[in-house]
Design a protein around this motif. Structure first.
Motif, PDB file in Angstrom:
ATOM      1  N   GLU A 194       3.652  -1.490  63.818  1.00  0.00           N
ATOM      2  CA  GLU A 194       4.726  -2.423  63.480  1.00  0.00           C
ATOM      3  C   GLU A 194       4.584  -2.996  62.079  1.00  0.00           C
ATOM      4  O   GLU A 194       5.503  -3.680  61.580  1.00  0.00           O
ATOM      5  CB  GLU A 194       4.782  -3.563  64.520  1.00  0.00           C
ATOM      6  CG  GLU A 194       3.613  -4.539  64.475  1.00  0.00           C
ATOM      7  CD  GLU A 194       2.434  -4.120  65.337  1.00  0.00           C
ATOM      8  OE1 GLU A 194       1.621  -5.008  65.687  1.00  0.00           O
ATOM      9  OE2 GLU A 194       2.334  -2.924  65.660  1.00  0.00           O
ATOM     10  N   LEU A 195       3.446  -2.705  61.422  1.00  0.00           N
ATOM     11  CA  LEU A 195       3.230  -3.185  60.057  1.00  0.00           C
ATOM     12  C   LEU A 195       3.388  -2.067  59.023  1.00  0.00           C
ATOM     13  O   LEU A 195       3.225  -2.318  57.826  1.00  0.00           O
ATOM     14  CB  LEU A 195       1.824  -3.789  59.927  1.00  0.00           C
ATOM     15  CG  LEU A 195       1.489  -4.933  60.874  1.00  0.00           C
ATOM     16  CD1 LEU A 195       0.050  -5.382  60.667  1.00  0.00           C
ATOM     17  CD2 LEU A 195       2.450  -6.100  60.692  1.00  0.00           C
ATOM     18  N   ASP A 196       3.687  -0.869  59.451  1.00  0.00           N
ATOM     19  CA  ASP A 196       3.828   0.292  58.571  1.00  0.00           C
ATOM     20  C   ASP A 196       5.295   0.703  58.598  1.00  0.00           C
ATOM     21  O   ASP A 196       5.708   1.526  59.421  1.00  0.00           O
ATOM     22  CB  ASP A 196       2.915   1.416  59.053  1.00  0.00           C
ATOM     23  CG  ASP A 196       2.889   2.612  58.105  1.00  0.00           C
ATOM     24  OD1 ASP A 196       3.447   2.513  56.997  1.00  0.00           O
ATOM     25  OD2 ASP A 196       2.302   3.639  58.487  1.00  0.00           O
ATOM     26  N   LEU A 197       6.093   0.114  57.708  1.00  0.00           N
ATOM     27  CA  LEU A 197       7.549   0.251  57.785  1.00  0.00           C
ATOM     28  C   LEU A 197       8.079   1.228  56.737  1.00  0.00           C
ATOM     29  O   LEU A 197       7.517   1.352  55.641  1.00  0.00           O
ATOM     30  CB  LEU A 197       8.215  -1.116  57.598  1.00  0.00           C
ATOM     31  CG  LEU A 197       7.802  -2.189  58.610  1.00  0.00           C
ATOM     32  CD1 LEU A 197       8.571  -3.487  58.363  1.00  0.00           C
ATOM     33  CD2 LEU A 197       7.997  -1.709  60.042  1.00  0.00           C
ATOM     34  N   TYR A 209       8.580   2.897  51.546  1.00  0.00           N
ATOM     35  CA  TYR A 209       7.711   2.419  52.624  1.00  0.00           C
ATOM     36  C   TYR A 209       6.819   1.305  52.100  1.00  0.00           C
ATOM     37  O   TYR A 209       6.577   1.163  50.894  1.00  0.00           O
ATOM     38  CB  TYR A 209       6.824   3.564  53.154  1.00  0.00           C
ATOM     39  CG  TYR A 209       5.945   4.152  52.084  1.00  0.00           C
ATOM     40  CD1 TYR A 209       4.673   3.627  51.829  1.00  0.00           C
ATOM     41  CD2 TYR A 209       6.393   5.193  51.278  1.00  0.00           C
ATOM     42  CE1 TYR A 209       3.895   4.133  50.812  1.00  0.00           C
ATOM     43  CE2 TYR A 209       5.616   5.703  50.262  1.00  0.00           C
ATOM     44  CZ  TYR A 209       4.372   5.163  50.031  1.00  0.00           C
ATOM     45  OH  TYR A 209       3.595   5.645  49.009  1.00  0.00           O
ATOM     46  N   CYS A 210       6.325   0.511  53.026  1.00  0.00           N
ATOM     47  CA  CYS A 210       5.261  -0.452  52.765  1.00  0.00           C
ATOM     48  C   CYS A 210       4.339  -0.408  53.967  1.00  0.00           C
ATOM     49  O   CYS A 210       4.758  -0.704  55.089  1.00  0.00           O
ATOM     50  CB  CYS A 210       5.816  -1.868  52.568  1.00  0.00           C
ATOM     51  SG  CYS A 210       4.539  -3.125  52.357  1.00  0.00           S
ATOM     52  N   GLN A 211       3.100  -0.011  53.728  1.00  0.00           N
ATOM     53  CA  GLN A 211       2.113   0.033  54.802  1.00  0.00           C
ATOM     54  C   GLN A 211       1.316  -1.260  54.774  1.00  0.00           C
ATOM     55  O   GLN A 211       0.682  -1.603  53.777  1.00  0.00           O
ATOM     56  CB  GLN A 211       1.180   1.229  54.639  1.00  0.00           C
ATOM     57  CG  GLN A 211       0.172   1.341  55.778  1.00  0.00           C
ATOM     58  CD  GLN A 211      -0.474   2.703  55.847  1.00  0.00           C
ATOM     59  OE1 GLN A 211       0.065   3.688  55.354  1.00  0.00           O
ATOM     60  NE2 GLN A 211      -1.631   2.774  56.477  1.00  0.00           N
ATOM     61  N   ALA A 248       6.566  -9.461  59.150  1.00  0.00           N
ATOM     62  CA  ALA A 248       5.770  -8.906  60.249  1.00  0.00           C
ATOM     63  C   ALA A 248       4.369  -9.514  60.266  1.00  0.00           C
ATOM     64  O   ALA A 248       3.812  -9.786  61.344  1.00  0.00           O
ATOM     65  CB  ALA A 248       5.695  -7.385  60.116  1.00  0.00           C
ATOM     66  N   PHE A 249       3.778  -9.737  59.087  1.00  0.00           N
ATOM     67  CA  PHE A 249       2.479 -10.421  59.030  1.00  0.00           C
ATOM     68  C   PHE A 249       2.584 -11.821  59.627  1.00  0.00           C
ATOM     69  O   PHE A 249       1.702 -12.260  60.383  1.00  0.00           O
ATOM     70  CB  PHE A 249       2.003 -10.551  57.578  1.00  0.00           C
ATOM     71  CG  PHE A 249       1.513  -9.291  56.932  1.00  0.00           C
ATOM     72  CD1 PHE A 249       0.938  -8.261  57.666  1.00  0.00           C
ATOM     73  CD2 PHE A 249       1.604  -9.135  55.552  1.00  0.00           C
ATOM     74  CE1 PHE A 249       0.472  -7.111  57.047  1.00  0.00           C
ATOM     75  CE2 PHE A 249       1.130  -8.000  54.923  1.00  0.00           C
ATOM     76  CZ  PHE A 249       0.571  -6.983  55.665  1.00  0.00           C
TER      77      PHE A 249
END
Length: 292
Positions: A194-197, A209-211, A248-249
């Motif tokens: 859920e943190l790798d969008l 993307y942002c992992q 998400a964080f």
């Protein structure tokens, strides 16, 4: 009481031991996030013979580690309360990789700088360097609107995994992130899907993307890596997906987020992006080199 021990490996085989120290030291230095180590470990897996590693432990606690990228680059971390181990790490590295050695540390790691300078290492004149940026996970910006037809979501299936790997290769002009390597990274601790969008284009492709990696103990999230396919830049996609990962964080219970990026004027765009979403510089790196 068991004596302090050094464990040596032909490759980066002690990731969790390294992350143990990184978790304890991060509040003091703000450098070497557990996610950063996981990312670098994944990149090194298929080149184990070029990455000898040594870990110093006292019973079950990691006190220091050194990780070489042959022929000449050393990554290290030493518990500030056991700073004398810096000499042991450097002795091991110099014996394992004779010749010129380059060591990158943060300004917040003064216990390492003192030992490097005492041993005759010279700090390189300013050239490319990394800046460590931070921001609190309060008063987050709203998610900016995306261009028509684009959407942000987590990866859902093997097609997304392959697309995310392809987007990275295009963004960085690199072949290092294969579909298999990215899939393997998704199985590593502390990866959380859920943190790798990713950003999906109107054509259905992953194009940005942002992992994110989350340190639950310190409640700090990290971006590593972030990228946009060259054909989809200047659309605000990176800013949008990074903002989504910040939220998400926060949803995970985080207090702060961090990201490492180039801090020198030769490569300003990533720093400008992170500043636009509230990051400020916390520390920076310097490279020390053995006297030649």
């Amino acid at each position: 009481m068991a004596p302090m021990q050094r464990h040596t490996y032909t490759g980066p085989l002690a990731l969790r031991a390294m992350q143990d120290l990184a978790t304890r030291v991060f509040p003091a230095t703000g450098y070497r996030h557990i996610g950063d180590l996981a990312w670098n470990w994944c990149l090194a897996l298929d080149r184990a013979d070029g990455h000898p590693t040594a870990i110093w432990t006292d019973e079950d606690q990691t006190l220091a580690w050194g990780w070489l990228e042959l022929p000449d680059t050393l990554m290290l971390q030493v518990d500030p309360s056991h700073s004398q181990l810096t000499d042991e790490v450097l002795d091991w590295a110099e014996q394992t990789a004779p010749g010129t050695l380059h060591v990158e540390i943060a300004e917040t790691e003064q216990h390492l700088a003192v030992t490097l300078e005492r041993r005759g290492y010279k700090r390189a004149p300013d050239g490319p360097f990394m800046t460590v940026m931070r921001r609190p996970l309060t008063h987050l910006p709203d998610l900016p609107p995306l261009p028509d037809g684009y959407l942000i979501r987590a990866q859902q299936d093997p097609t997304d995994t392959a697309g995310r790997a392809a987007a990275h290769r295009a963004a960085f002009g690199s072949t290092r992130i294969t579909t298999e390597r990215h899939a393997r990274m998704r199985s590593m601790w502390p990866y959380r899907p859920e943190l790798d969008l990713i950003v999906i284009s109107p054509a259905g492709d992953a194009v940005a993307y942002c992992q994110g990696w989350y340190d639950e103990t310190n409640r700090i999230g990290e971006f590593e890596p972030v990228g946009t396919h060259p054909e989809h830049r200047r659309l605000g996609l990176a800013r949008a997906v990074c903002t989504a990962v910040l939220h998400a964080f926060a949803d995970a219970g985080g207090d702060h987020a961090t990201v490492y990026c180039r801090g020198d004027a030769a490569y300003p765009v990533p720093k400008q992006l992170y500043e636009s979403i509230g990051f400020t510089s916390h520390t920076r790196t310097h490279t020390y080199t053995t006297r030649t």
